[in-house]
Design a protein around this motif. Structure first.
Motif, PDB file in Angstrom:
ATOM      1  N   ASP A   1      -7.055  -1.200  -3.294  1.00 40.41           N
ATOM      2  CA  ASP A   1      -6.502  -2.043  -2.399  1.00 40.41           C
ATOM      3  C   ASP A   1      -7.258  -3.201  -1.733  1.00 40.41           C
ATOM      4  OD1 ASP A   1      -4.386  -2.758  -0.689  1.00 40.41           O
ATOM      5  OD2 ASP A   1      -4.114  -0.780   0.198  1.00 40.41           O
ATOM      6  N   GLU A   2      -6.767  -4.279  -1.257  1.00 37.49           N
ATOM      7  CA  GLU A   2      -7.141  -5.515  -0.536  1.00 37.49           C
ATOM      8  C   GLU A   2      -8.304  -5.810  -1.567  1.00 37.49           C
ATOM      9  OE1 GLU A   2      -7.010  -6.069   3.245  1.00 37.49           O
ATOM     10  OE2 GLU A   2      -6.053  -4.010   3.518  1.00 37.49           O
TER      11      GLU A   2
ATOM     12  N   THR B   1       0.975  -1.359   0.029  1.00 34.47           N
ATOM     13  CA  THR B   1      -0.150  -0.039  -0.030  1.00 34.47           C
ATOM     14  C   THR B   1       0.794   1.260   0.099  1.00 34.47           C
ATOM     15  OG1 THR B   1      -1.664  -1.205   1.187  1.00 34.47           O
ATOM     16  CG2 THR B   1      -1.689   1.086   1.366  1.00 34.47           C
TER      17      THR B   1
HETATM   18 MG   LIG Z   1      -2.009  -2.545   2.563  1.00 33.77          MG
END
Ligand SMILES: [Mg+2]
Ligand SMILES: Nc1ncnc2c1ncn2[C@@H]1O[C@H](COP(=O)(O)OP(=O)(O)OP(=O)(O)O)[C@@H](O)[C@H]1O
Length: 363
Positions: A142-143, A67
């Motif tokens: 993200d994710e 990230t």
């Molecule tokens: Mg992350």
């Protein structure tokens, strides 16, 4: 009695500025990630000149810098060009296809159409706004594994974005991030190649990489000579053993420094790390705990039921525990496979029993 806060005010803290140890602090330097930095930057390079970059997939275990790396690169890209527009979306917070499309539209400065309009129309609207404004969104998803929950089809958003790009002319690209090494095989064939052709792996950090990361932080977070070198080495060794996770390792350093501070010490030493090590590791959040906040009520109840009854609980027992009739069992099964796809639970078919699974919460 003398005012305790006045007394404390007078004490010099071991920290120069604690904020450099917070989990949400975005570092300027990422020791140990030079190769990934160069590789991703080479993919994104054209974006500074207005060329649409390829979509990229970042894969690696928790705390390996994915990230931060994506955010750092987009920040640096924005410094040299106003053409790309970075948009960050955490798929644990925006779990629906419609929710993500809405976020994209509002980020691009337009009003979101009322609910009830078909997602396909929203995609067209998105492409139209993109074309009109000549913007080039670079979207961090993200994710992204959260979207692959079986049955929900929320991962259609990946197809939406590639369609908006290829068929409708939206100049956009995606940086998708996941913990799941198996994600490429789980992806829909229509998006797999466009998303996985540029895959960058983030390995778990070694002790010496973790030590370099800590050293860099120490410069900003502490006064000179406030941290003993052996203490840093111990933090790095513990962090490497616990999964090569930089988040956990930085947290351990912070906890040890707090301990030294409570003891009124001006220097953080090995014994402070020793003293907080166990607790700090115990309190380090598992991926599940970090994600638990984003689960809905039913998903939370299911996880609680598994934890209460014990690992390896059968699906039958879960229905019983949640007191559901046979109609609602389908719904629970659906949630279970969602949680499995998201990597939060494990399901193994029970021997000799058709469609009965043994369910465990992943650690
Ligand atoms: Mg992350
Ligand atoms: N190479 C590095 N240099 C400096 N800090 C780092 C580095 N790698 C990670 N960190 C720090 O460690 C923490 C975790 O990193 P990050 O959130 O980027 O990991 P992640 O790979 O996205 O993890 P997850 O899969 O759990 O989301 C952050 O606070 C980040 O600043």
């Amino acid at each position: 009695m003398a005012n305790i806060f006045r007394q404390m005010e007078g004490q010099e803290s071991i920290f120069k500025d604690e904020k450099f140890l917070r989990p949400d602090y975005l570092p300027d330097e990422m020791p140990g990630r030079e190769a990934q930095l160069k590789e991703i930057a080479s993919y994104l390079q054209g974006a500074a000149k207005g060329k649409v970059p390829p979509s990229i997939l970042l894969v690696g275990k928790p705390g390996t810098g994915k990230t931060s790396m994506a955010k750092l690169l987009l920040k640096q890209l924005a410094e040299v060009s106003s053409k790309p527009k970075p948009i960050y979306i955490n798929c644990w917070e925006n779990t629906s296809r419609f929710g993500i499309l809405s976020r994209l539209i509002t980020e691009l400065g337009d009003m979101m159409p009322r609910r009830g309009i078909a997602s396909d129309e929203v995609v067209e609207r998105l492409a139209e706004i993109g074309r009109r404004g000549q913007v080039m969104p670079i979207i961090i998803l993200d994710e992204v594994d959260r979207l692959l929950a079986q049955g929900s089809r929320e991962d259609e958003i990946l197809y939406d974005l590639s369609r908006a790009q290829e068929a409708l002319g939206l100049r956009a690209s995606v940086i998708a991030i996941t913990n799941d090494e198996e994600l490429p095989v789980k992806l829909d064939a229509r998006v797999r190649s466009s998303l996985t052709n540029h895959t960058v792996h983030f390995a778990q950090y070694s002790p010496s990489q973790l030590k370099s990361i800590l050293k860099e932080r120490v410069k900003h977070a502490f006064w000179a000579d406030a941290v003993d070198d052996d203490a840093l080495g111990l933090c790095a060794a513990v962090g490497a053993k616990a999964g090569g996770d930089a988040r956990l390792t930085i947290h351990l350093l912070w906890a040890a420094a707090k301990r030294a501070e409570v003891e009124g010490k001006k220097k953080l030493c090995v014994e402070h790390v020793q003293a907080v090590k166990e607790r700090s590791l115990m309190h380090a959040k598992t991926p599940l705990e970090r994600k638990e906040g984003a689960l809905d009520e039913l998903e939370k109840k299911i996880i609680d039921a598994i934890k209460e009854v014990g690992q390896g609980v059968s699906t039958e027992k879960i229905y019983e525990k949640l007191n559901v009739d046979s109609n609602s069992q389908r719904n629970i099964r659906h949630r279970l496979s969602k949680l499995e796809k998201a990597g939060l639970i494990e399901m193994v078919e029970a021997e000799g029993k058709n469609k009965v699974f043994k369910v465990s919460v992943k650690k």
